[in-house]
Design a protein around this motif. Sequence first.
Motif, short mmCIF file in Angstrom:
data_model
loop_
_atom_site.label_atom_id
_atom_site.label_comp_id
_atom_site.label_asym_id
_atom_site.label_seq_id
_atom_site.Cartn_x
_atom_site.Cartn_y
_atom_site.Cartn_z
N THR A 98 0.82 -1.20 0.00
CA THR A 98 0.00 0.00 0.00
C THR A 98 0.86 1.25 0.00
O THR A 98 0.55 2.23 -0.68
N SER A 99 1.95 1.20 0.75
CA SER A 99 2.79 2.41 0.76
C SER A 99 3.45 2.61 -0.59
O SER A 99 3.66 3.76 -1.02
N MET A 100 3.75 1.54 -1.28
CA MET A 100 4.29 1.69 -2.64
C MET A 100 3.26 2.35 -3.54
O MET A 100 3.58 3.24 -4.33
N ALA B 104 4.05 10.55 -6.61
CA ALA B 104 4.99 10.88 -7.69
C ALA B 104 4.22 11.38 -8.90
O ALA B 104 4.58 12.40 -9.51
N ILE B 105 3.14 10.67 -9.25
CA ILE B 105 2.35 11.08 -10.41
C ILE B 105 1.72 12.44 -10.16
O ILE B 105 1.64 13.27 -11.07
N ILE C 119 -5.59 -1.82 -6.61
CA ILE C 119 -5.42 -0.60 -5.82
C ILE C 119 -4.41 0.32 -6.49
O ILE C 119 -4.64 1.52 -6.65
N LEU C 120 -3.30 -0.26 -6.91
CA LEU C 120 -2.26 0.56 -7.54
C LEU C 120 -2.79 1.25 -8.79
O LEU C 120 -2.69 2.48 -8.94
N LEU D 192 5.58 -6.58 -10.53
CA LEU D 192 6.60 -7.61 -10.41
C LEU D 192 7.06 -7.71 -8.96
O LEU D 192 7.32 -8.81 -8.46
N PHE D 193 7.15 -6.55 -8.29
CA PHE D 193 7.47 -6.58 -6.86
C PHE D 193 6.43 -7.33 -6.07
O PHE D 193 6.73 -8.12 -5.18
N TYR D 194 5.16 -7.07 -6.42
CA TYR D 194 4.08 -7.76 -5.72
C TYR D 194 4.20 -9.26 -5.89
O TYR D 194 3.99 -10.03 -4.96
#
Lengths: 504, 188
Positions: free
Chosen positions: A219-221, A228-229, A295-296, A268-270
């Motif tokens: 979630t923090s990512m 950033a966007i 969510i992302l 990919l991290f997920y």
Amino acid sequence: MSLQSLRRGASGVAAARQALDLWQGTMKEVGGSFGSSVLSYFLFLKSLLLLNVFSFVINFSFITVPMLAYDHVPHVPPNVTFRGLELLTGAGYFRYTVLYYGAYRADSSTGLVHYNIQLAYFFTIAAYMVLCGAAVLYSMASSFKMNYVLSDPVGGGSWQLLCTWDFSVTNEKAVRQRKNNLRIQLKESMSERSQGTSLTPAEKMRHFGIHLGAWFISTSMAVGCGNAIYYLSQYEQQVIRLDWSPAREAETLLVPFVVSLINLVVPLFYSLFNKFELYSSQRRQIYALIIRNVILKMSILGILCYFWVNECWESMVGQALYRLVVFDFFFMMLGSFFGEFLSKVIGTRWIPGLGVPEFDVARNVLDLIYAQTLAWIGIYFSPLLPVLQIFKFLVLFYLKKVSLIQNCQPPRRVGRAAQMKTIFIALLFFPSFVGSLSLVAYTSWSLTPSRFCGPFKGLDSTFSVVVVWMNSLEKVPAAAWAVWVYANVVRSEIFYFLVTIIIL
Amino acid sequence: MGATASHLGKDLLSEYQELTFLTKQEILLAHKRFTELLSREDKNLPDPRAPTEAILTLPELKSNPFRERIVRVFSTSESRDGLTFEDFLDLLSAFSDSATLEIKSHYAFRIFDFDDDGTLDENDLEKLVNCLTGETDETRLTPDEMKQLISNILEESDIDKDGTVNLSEFQHVISRSPDFVSSFKIVL
């Protein structure tokens, strides 16, 4: 006699649909070697493609053709010419063509026929959204009906594993691989059962802690990327307003580039987190992955949508969406390269232990849903966006097919294809379609159309077109029924209540 | 009958359409593929029967672990060997997209019932597991694993605890598995 002819008619329709079946040979080949869950991805891609073809056809015939008939020369200011950069940015020359909302004008009536472009624009898009919604809803309902078992079946399911042998697999090597996988899964399920699933409290706490940590990080990512966007879009807005030289134009590519990069890398991290977390069932693992990805993507889209209010803003929004779609396409191709080709090279040459990658159905279907969401949001602002989408899906189909056959192996875990299909369609409907529909509805209902361009200029809201039309219709007695329908049905809350009940 | 081996009459075609779950195109394709399997002499017979060996050369059945059982189940001859065209259509109809869950589970039960006695006992289950895990010695399950697996299966599905799985118990288990309908499919 009539019943028989009805039945003949129905079977005739089914036969015609089969004759027009696109890519049937490819589907059979893929299904024969990789099984039904991978096949479901390609079927999904095909149905989205057909949806976009349909959208293009109606938009083109009802909106663009009359506009072109009226005035086929785009009103381009004298110092703007076509440069290759337009294909990427969608701005510049394209800005003044029928690709975008801005080029359509309300005062269009050719000598013979009075064709109201405003109404046509509004109703075509509305009709398309309604039909799309109905189609997705219908397939979701039928899918739920067939696969109504949504909870985990009792027991480890070794019987289930045996009974759901995939008869459509015809490739000899694939059959042997499936037998291998099945044997491994049977042994796993047997050892799971004999071990029992009771964990000590300490282990439970550890698992819980890991889960919590993973959710917190993901979630923090997502929040970090959203921020950033946000700052990037602010920068773009401040800078781009000032001048419109080619260098600045290239800078508009920055936002879609970053968005697509995030969409490629973060999932990919997920997937990496999945390796550390231990889930009790595979299905919970996939759910968690899907929820995080959604969510992302939704938060990024939400922030972008928040930003788009500008002068002749509809065209700007259209351009931004065009750029997003183009970059999403490029990054999907890149993703195919990294995800599949490179993994295979790494797995076979450099680190043989890893082996050939599996085709990640979940990630690919989510990418497709995201791409379609972009198209649905964009259709109001850029009526010809489906053209790009059609091209994109066509190329993607062949690319994925080649990549699949060259680089991937069939999925190791058997089963669950039907439930996955239900989940995907439900995902398509709920966040994706409803979200874009509400965005477009909000835009047309409440926001004031920009003053200087587009078919709705000068009006308080887009919907007032319909109001004006209804008022004019009242004078025509023959159309009294339409007025009655409008006054009693569309305006009444009971109608919406009934529709909601039917849907649910 | 109004059918020679090379051409399917229109009445027969519509009759087949009503009796099976197949569309007209699927029936015509099935007819074409079926006549390719027949030998030259058989083609002139009124109701030809394709031999089992020929049917097992079809690419859709060639690698299927249950191919021999499938042909046996759908065959209507005395010796359960070889399929007529109508048997072949029955086969394709049961394995088609539009066939119902009841039909599919009924035929699945018959295919898994290796000794054709109407119930799935331990021998049937053992043969089923071997069919699906491999025939060579190194890929088979050990006898202990096999016993464990079979007792797991019976625990899950044998409701009346008689040591065998009958048709209704089988259908009950199948109804809880939504993947069955989409996996039990063969398309030409």
